[in-house]
Design an enzyme around this catalytic site. Sequence first.
Site, short mmCIF file in Angstrom:
data_model
loop_
_atom_site.label_atom_id
_atom_site.label_comp_id
_atom_site.label_asym_id
_atom_site.label_seq_id
_atom_site.Cartn_x
_atom_site.Cartn_y
_atom_site.Cartn_z
N ALA A 46 1.02 -1.35 -0.05
CA ALA A 46 0.30 -0.24 -0.04
C ALA A 46 0.44 1.41 -0.02
CB ALA A 46 -1.00 0.10 1.17
N GLU A 47 2.18 1.00 0.60
CA GLU A 47 2.35 2.30 1.28
C GLU A 47 4.51 1.51 0.90
OE1 GLU A 47 2.09 5.76 0.17
OE2 GLU A 47 -0.38 5.37 0.82
N THR A 48 5.05 3.26 -0.06
CA THR A 48 6.80 2.65 0.69
C THR A 48 6.52 4.13 0.97
OG1 THR A 48 7.04 1.05 -1.26
CG2 THR A 48 9.18 2.49 0.00
N CYS A 72 0.49 9.79 5.14
CA CYS A 72 0.63 8.10 5.05
C CYS A 72 0.94 8.12 6.66
CB CYS A 72 1.23 7.28 4.29
SG CYS A 72 1.12 5.44 4.20
#
Length: 262
Positions: A46-48, A72
């Site tokens: 979903a996120e880096t 985030c």
Amino acid sequence: MHVIPIYQVDAFASRLFAGNPAAVMLMDRFLDDSLLQNIAAENNLAETAFLVPDGDRYRLRWFTPTTEVPLCGHATLASAAVVMERLEPGRVEVVFESASGPLTVRRTQARYVMNFPSRQFVAATPPRDLAEALGAVPVEVLADAFNYIAVLKDAQTVRALSPDIAAIARMDRAGLVVTAPGDAPYDFVSRYFAPAKGIPEDPVTGGAHCALTPYWAARLNKTTLFAFQASRRGGELVCRLVDGRVELEGACVFYLEGKVAI
């Protein structure tokens, strides 16, 4: 060739395979945006989060598999765990410079507490076919600059949703937060769908709780709330309204540590 340390961390989790996994990658400078985006797409989480040291602080950027985002929560929590458990063991507070301003995270025993800006929301006209997309009729619809917020009648309805993700992707906000009063021991529950950002359903979403915290604080007349995001993986958050900002508290578990050669 760039050799980049990478950590994969389950955020808002007290055990492996729960919460929301994020990749955290440490760099001496941010690489080209197109390369950062390709790395995030390859990581397919979903996120880096990309971290660059800056004095006693760190600069922080977040990418989904398809786009950069301005805030985030879970990847910030994961970044704090990397800083305080791997890069600078014993450190108890860190400030991240970000597109959303300076974000402070402090360590409290086995957890981390993030201080985030609250998100303002207003009553909104429901998007066309919202009820059909959800398979449930909201009792209230709100919006902030990023998401629609659909309030449902009870926690069981939120947990049982099997929405039309393609229909949600056509809405004129990047994401859809669904929430309801909690079932014990939780004050409220939620889920978050963001297919327009390449995330059909996010397991645990800090940014969404920047709006959910002031919403439920006002309705429940309390400033500390215990929340559960009812995705398949699931995640618990302690949410506090403090001086017009939102504190989000959760734990992290390390899953993977290695290096990427590009």
